[in-house]
Design a protein around this motif. Structure first.
Motif, PDB file in Angstrom:
ATOM      1  N   GLY A  51       0.775  -1.234   0.000  1.00  0.00           N
ATOM      2  CA  GLY A  51       0.000   0.000   0.000  1.00  0.00           C
ATOM      3  C   GLY A  51       0.805   1.281   0.000  1.00  0.00           C
ATOM      4  N   TYR A  52       2.116   1.208  -0.280  1.00  0.00           N
ATOM      5  CA  TYR A  52       2.958   2.403  -0.220  1.00  0.00           C
ATOM      6  C   TYR A  52       3.274   2.993  -1.602  1.00  0.00           C
ATOM      7  CZ  TYR A  52       3.643   1.249   4.690  1.00  0.00           C
ATOM      8  OH  TYR A  52       3.435   0.981   6.022  1.00  0.00           O
ATOM      9  N   TYR A  53       2.703   2.420  -2.672  1.00  0.00           N
ATOM     10  CA  TYR A  53       2.933   2.940  -4.020  1.00  0.00           C
ATOM     11  C   TYR A  53       1.594   3.311  -4.653  1.00  0.00           C
ATOM     12  CZ  TYR A  53       7.483   0.523  -3.479  1.00  0.00           C
ATOM     13  OH  TYR A  53       8.704   0.074  -3.039  1.00  0.00           O
ATOM     14  N   PRO A  54       0.919   4.341  -4.144  1.00  0.00           N
ATOM     15  CA  PRO A  54      -0.436   4.653  -4.618  1.00  0.00           C
ATOM     16  C   PRO A  54      -0.451   5.216  -6.033  1.00  0.00           C
ATOM     17  CG  PRO A  54       0.338   6.365  -3.140  1.00  0.00           C
ATOM     18  CD  PRO A  54       1.371   5.279  -3.093  1.00  0.00           C
ATOM     19  N   MET A  55      -1.536   4.926  -6.721  1.00  0.00           N
ATOM     20  CA  MET A  55      -1.777   5.538  -8.022  1.00  0.00           C
ATOM     21  C   MET A  55      -3.019   6.416  -7.979  1.00  0.00           C
ATOM     22  SD  MET A  55      -2.061   3.897 -11.843  1.00  0.00           S
ATOM     23  CE  MET A  55      -3.202   2.603 -11.408  1.00  0.00           C
ATOM     24  N   ASP A  56      -4.070   5.952  -7.307  1.00  0.00           N
ATOM     25  CA  ASP A  56      -5.348   6.663  -7.313  1.00  0.00           C
ATOM     26  C   ASP A  56      -5.897   6.710  -5.890  1.00  0.00           C
ATOM     27  OD1 ASP A  56      -7.878   7.670  -7.680  1.00  0.00           O
ATOM     28  OD2 ASP A  56      -8.351   6.404  -9.399  1.00  0.00           O
ATOM     29  N   PHE A  57      -5.827   7.889  -5.268  1.00  0.00           N
ATOM     30  CA  PHE A  57      -6.283   8.049  -3.887  1.00  0.00           C
ATOM     31  C   PHE A  57      -7.808   8.069  -3.765  1.00  0.00           C
ATOM     32  CE2 PHE A  57      -1.997   9.877  -3.699  1.00  0.00           C
ATOM     33  CZ  PHE A  57      -1.504   9.356  -2.514  1.00  0.00           C
ATOM     34  N   THR A  58      -8.510   8.113  -4.878  1.00  0.00           N
ATOM     35  CA  THR A  58      -9.977   8.178  -4.818  1.00  0.00           C
ATOM     36  C   THR A  58     -10.631   6.812  -4.912  1.00  0.00           C
ATOM     37  OG1 THR A  58     -10.429   8.383  -7.208  1.00  0.00           O
ATOM     38  CG2 THR A  58      -9.822  10.399  -6.021  1.00  0.00           C
ATOM     39  N   MET A  59      -9.835   5.773  -5.097  1.00  0.00           N
ATOM     40  CA  MET A  59     -10.376   4.424  -5.276  1.00  0.00           C
ATOM     41  C   MET A  59      -9.689   3.442  -4.337  1.00  0.00           C
ATOM     42  SD  MET A  59     -10.821   4.186  -9.441  1.00  0.00           S
ATOM     43  CE  MET A  59     -11.837   2.709  -9.371  1.00  0.00           C
ATOM     44  N   ILE A  60     -10.402   2.367  -4.022  1.00  0.00           N
ATOM     45  CA  ILE A  60      -9.818   1.285  -3.248  1.00  0.00           C
ATOM     46  C   ILE A  60      -9.236   0.267  -4.214  1.00  0.00           C
ATOM     47  CG2 ILE A  60     -11.866  -0.206  -3.116  1.00  0.00           C
ATOM     48  CD1 ILE A  60     -11.194  -0.542  -0.104  1.00  0.00           C
ATOM     49  N   ASP A  61      -8.145  -0.343  -3.845  1.00  0.00           N
ATOM     50  CA  ASP A  61      -7.528  -1.341  -4.718  1.00  0.00           C
ATOM     51  C   ASP A  61      -8.381  -2.600  -4.733  1.00  0.00           C
ATOM     52  OD1 ASP A  61      -5.566  -3.597  -5.499  1.00  0.00           O
ATOM     53  OD2 ASP A  61      -4.384  -1.784  -5.850  1.00  0.00           O
ATOM     54  N   LYS A  62      -8.641  -3.125  -5.908  1.00  0.00           N
ATOM     55  CA  LYS A  62      -9.511  -4.300  -6.046  1.00  0.00           C
ATOM     56  C   LYS A  62      -8.984  -5.506  -5.271  1.00  0.00           C
ATOM     57  CE  LYS A  62     -11.628  -3.325 -10.547  1.00  0.00           C
ATOM     58  NZ  LYS A  62     -11.859  -3.861 -11.915  1.00  0.00           N
ATOM     59  N   ASN A  63      -7.675  -5.610  -5.128  1.00  0.00           N
ATOM     60  CA  ASN A  63      -7.132  -6.754  -4.397  1.00  0.00           C
ATOM     61  C   ASN A  63      -7.518  -6.728  -2.915  1.00  0.00           C
ATOM     62  OD1 ASN A  63      -5.303  -6.962  -6.893  1.00  0.00           O
ATOM     63  ND2 ASN A  63      -4.722  -8.749  -5.682  1.00  0.00           N
ATOM     64  N   TYR A  64      -7.812  -5.562  -2.378  1.00  0.00           N
ATOM     65  CA  TYR A  64      -8.223  -5.463  -0.977  1.00  0.00           C
ATOM     66  C   TYR A  64      -9.726  -5.658  -0.810  1.00  0.00           C
ATOM     67  CZ  TYR A  64      -3.638  -3.178  -0.670  1.00  0.00           C
ATOM     68  OH  TYR A  64      -2.307  -2.880  -0.762  1.00  0.00           O
ATOM     69  N   GLY A  65     -10.507  -5.247  -1.804  1.00  0.00           N
ATOM     70  CA  GLY A  65     -11.957  -5.389  -1.706  1.00  0.00           C
ATOM     71  C   GLY A  65     -12.673  -4.207  -2.324  1.00  0.00           C
ATOM     72  N   THR A  66     -13.952  -4.089  -2.017  1.00  0.00           N
ATOM     73  CA  THR A  66     -14.779  -3.016  -2.548  1.00  0.00           C
ATOM     74  C   THR A  66     -14.990  -1.937  -1.489  1.00  0.00           C
ATOM     75  OG1 THR A  66     -16.859  -4.004  -1.792  1.00  0.00           O
ATOM     76  CG2 THR A  66     -16.034  -4.700  -3.959  1.00  0.00           C
ATOM     77  N   ILE A  67     -15.555  -0.830  -1.915  1.00  0.00           N
ATOM     78  CA  ILE A  67     -15.884   0.251  -0.990  1.00  0.00           C
ATOM     79  C   ILE A  67     -16.847  -0.234   0.089  1.00  0.00           C
ATOM     80  CG2 ILE A  67     -17.210   2.404  -0.815  1.00  0.00           C
ATOM     81  CD1 ILE A  67     -14.349   2.883  -1.696  1.00  0.00           C
ATOM     82  N   GLU A  68     -17.843  -1.015  -0.296  1.00  0.00           N
ATOM     83  CA  GLU A  68     -18.817  -1.485   0.693  1.00  0.00           C
ATOM     84  C   GLU A  68     -18.196  -2.489   1.654  1.00  0.00           C
ATOM     85  OE1 GLU A  68     -21.704  -0.091   1.374  1.00  0.00           O
ATOM     86  OE2 GLU A  68     -21.030   1.310  -0.178  1.00  0.00           O
ATOM     87  N   GLU A  69     -17.233  -3.272   1.198  1.00  0.00           N
ATOM     88  CA  GLU A  69     -16.526  -4.180   2.108  1.00  0.00           C
ATOM     89  C   GLU A  69     -15.669  -3.401   3.104  1.00  0.00           C
ATOM     90  OE1 GLU A  69     -16.436  -7.830  -1.153  1.00  0.00           O
ATOM     91  OE2 GLU A  69     -14.620  -6.621  -0.791  1.00  0.00           O
ATOM     92  N   PHE A  70     -15.093  -2.304   2.634  1.00  0.00           N
ATOM     93  CA  PHE A  70     -14.341  -1.452   3.553  1.00  0.00           C
ATOM     94  C   PHE A  70     -15.275  -0.814   4.579  1.00  0.00           C
ATOM     95  CE2 PHE A  70     -11.875   2.555   4.486  1.00  0.00           C
ATOM     96  CZ  PHE A  70     -10.838   1.932   5.160  1.00  0.00           C
ATOM     97  N   ARG A  71     -16.452  -0.388   4.125  1.00  0.00           N
ATOM     98  CA  ARG A  71     -17.417   0.216   5.040  1.00  0.00           C
ATOM     99  C   ARG A  71     -17.837  -0.790   6.118  1.00  0.00           C
ATOM    100  NH1 ARG A  71     -20.001   4.472   3.482  1.00  0.00           N
ATOM    101  NH2 ARG A  71     -20.096   3.810   1.303  1.00  0.00           N
ATOM    102  N   THR A  72     -18.081  -2.015   5.709  1.00  0.00           N
ATOM    103  CA  THR A  72     -18.460  -3.055   6.668  1.00  0.00           C
ATOM    104  C   THR A  72     -17.370  -3.260   7.705  1.00  0.00           C
ATOM    105  OG1 THR A  72     -19.845  -4.189   5.032  1.00  0.00           O
ATOM    106  CG2 THR A  72     -19.082  -5.490   6.904  1.00  0.00           C
TER     107      THR A  72
END
Length: 587
Positions: free
Chosen positions: A127-148
């Motif tokens: 997680g230390y080489y970001p490309m897009d700060f407005t999106m979650i990386d698909k390998n970690y999960g979705t926005i709703e999974e992060f919310r949960t």
């Protein structure tokens, strides 16, 4: 190839667990203070694989054939797995009251050269080489999974800390260059994903400038880089490494953080968002959408807006800030102020959420190499509550740790404007004897000030295969181990819960009662708490509690559950793993 344990392999045991265990979030939560925080630092990718469906994304390769080559690929850990461990009560059983997750922002898609020899492909699993700060990386999960994940943690009284960096985006990789048409690379996606190893021969330059695959980039033609970040955002080769603020850390592109003139969106993101369309909405942070446009801001103003959107959307509680000294302090202060405003917005918009009932502001800590517990006024003025403490002893010496505890309690817990974050193991430092994690755990978990557990410390997680590569630190970031070293885990759980139940352990004053016996007392904001800790090699030991617990007071050894009455200022308890934890018993 060794991979993260999948949830499906232990489904049966989880069914049994849920059939006999209540929701952990239903229990009464201890009073929280950042001064008594127990922070669990976890690499999402290396913890638990909750769903194999998100293991392969963006054209990444996850298996190059050997554990050695795979040391820095994505291993499958995700937010579903983290959430599962929350539901099981793994963190509450350990006394955790804050979880620090590595950056979940979308990372660069491709690999860079691994270590000093380019002997393995190095992906941004950490997680230390970001490309897009407005999106979650698909390998970690979705926005709703992060919310949960965040909501459940909050319901259990656990704060969420995110890694944040203002200094740099991720490297230029062959795969990203092909996907987003920059750098003059003439490969296809499949070719760009394969590891091209070795270094240039005969070049007297840092290793990260002579990786063999760099020959595929055209560095002589500026026009082929127009679709990358652009020189309004990042420094040219002639502009870097003038001082610490312009340093290109290991060759990473360096944001122009001092720049205050307005710029447009970087071409890379503008083109990326246009290519993605509505299909990528499950990974877009809804609160960041309003910032995905030209706003005539300076580069770091954009980045801070994007980061604050995570606070506004999820109620993120704090940040561990990367490379503090490489960024102007006014930028850290700006981050703190904008994120506190975003937190107020979150609480206003989500009054039913557990975290909206809390009143503490955004907490910030960060790294300044080899720092101790000393107060840093410039950092404090910028909103920092602490800087990570590199100097805590790592030898597990129970005969001398009392002096360290005394120093910490005297310095930190007599003031309201500063604390610390103390660790044993870290992402790039491992100085602890892994075979002595019981005594080491005692020294850390009973230490005054906030502390940090690196994932797996509690089970004596050994180094992984990456330790044998040309970048040994990769071995410190191996896969979490499950079901091993349960004696160590039980010890950490007992001390962790004791700490979490008693503000006096981390936030209290220490009184040396002699014979390796220490009282901790806390009295603030109407809360009073006191405990006594004794370190001893005796199987049964008399503990001096005079002046802390009155005669005829019923007290408990929290480690064993024994209960006794104080007589003549003392109480006798059995010691397990050389420790006795004395607390009052509520009548």
């Amino acid at each position: 190839m060794k991979r993260i344990c999948s949830i499906t392999t232990i489904l049966f045991s989880l069914v049994l667990l849920f059939s006999c265990s209540p929701e952990k979030s239903k229990t009464k939560q201890p009073t929280f203070s950042w001064d008594n925080a127990t922070v669990y630092f976890v690499y999402v990718d290396r913890f638990v694989n909750g769903s194999t469906e998100n293991d392969v994304n963006y054209g990444r390769i996850v298996d190059y054939g050997t554990d050695y080559k795979n040391t820095a690929t994505f291993h499958g850990g995700d937010l579903i797995g983290l959430t599962q461990k929350l539901r099981e009560g793994y963190f509450t059983d350990l006394g955790i009251n804050a979880i620090w997750v590595t950056g979940v922002y979308e990372q660069i898609h491709g690999w860079v050269g691994g270590g000093s020899k380019n002997d393995f492909p190095h992906y941004a699993y950490h997680g230390y080489y970001p490309m897009d700060f407005t999106m979650i990386d698909k390998n970690y999960g979705t926005i709703e999974e992060f919310r949960t994940f965040v909501d459940l943690a909050h319901e259990q009284g656990i704060r969420i800390i995110m890694d944040v960096g203002l200094n740099h985006p991720g490297y230029n990789t062959l795969l990203d260059a092909v996907q987003y048409n920059f750098g003059g690379v003439k490969l296809n996606e499949a070719e760009a994903a394969e590891h091209i190893d070795k270094l240039y021969e005969g070049k007297d330059l840092p290793h990260y400038k002579i990786y063999g695959y760099l020959r595929h980039f055209d560095f002589e033609n500026d026009s082929v880089w127009d679709n990358w970040w652009g020189y309004d955002w990042i420094r040219t080769a002639d502009e870097v490494d003038k001082d610490v603020l312009t340093e290109s850390i290991f060759g990473l592109p360096d944001f122009k953080t001092e720049k205050t003139e307005a710029v447009k969106l970087p071409p890379l993101l503008k083109n990326k968002w246009a290519m993605e369309g509505d299909d990528f909405q499950p990974w877009v942070n809804p609160s960041a959408v309003k910032y995905r446009k030209d706003m005539d801001l300076a580069p770091t103003d954009y980045v801070i807006k994007w980061i604050s959107a995570w606070v506004e959307e999820f109620g993120i509680d704090g940040f561990r800030c990367d490379v503090v000294e490489n960024i102007e302090m006014f930028r850290w202060k700006q981050l703190n102020e904008e994120c506190n405003a975003a937190l107020a917005t979150y609480r206003k918009n989500n009054p039913e959420k557990a975290a909206s009932k809390w009143t503490d502001g955004v907490w910030m800590t960060g790294d300044i190499w080899d720092s101790g517990i000393e107060y840093r006024p410039d950092c404090a003025d910028a909103g920092y509550a602490s800087i990570v403490n590199f100097t805590f002893p790592k030898d597990g010496n129970l005969n001398s740790i009392g002096e360290v505890w005394q120093e910490y309690a005297d310095y930190l817990n007599t003031r309201d404007d500063w604390n610390t974050l103390t660790y044993l193991n870290y992402t790039y430092k491992r100085d602890v004897d892994i075979n002595n994690m019981i005594d080491n755990g005692t020294t850390l978990l009973l230490s005054p000030g906030a502390i940090q557990i690196f994932y797996g410390d509690e089970v004596a997680r050994p180094v992984g295969a990456g330790f044998q590569t040309s970048d040994p630190a990769q071995g410190y970031r191996g896969d979490m181990i499950w079901g091993e070293n349960q004696d160590v885990l039980v010890h950490w759980q007992k001390l962790g819960k004791f700490r979490n139940n008693h503000l006096s352990v981390g936030a209290g004053k220490q009184i040396d009662l002699g014979d390796n016996t220490y009282a901790r007392t806390y009295e603030k904001d109407g809360i009073t708490d006191k405990v006594v800790v004794k370190l001893t090699n005796e199987a049964i030991s008399t503990v001096n509690v005079a002046g802390i617990f009155k005669d005829e007071t019923k007290v408990r050894n929290a480690y064993t559950g024994e209960e006794k009455f104080v007589k003549a200022g003392t109480v006798e308890f059995s010691a397990n793993n050389k420790v006795i934890l004395v607390e009052g018993v509520d009548n």
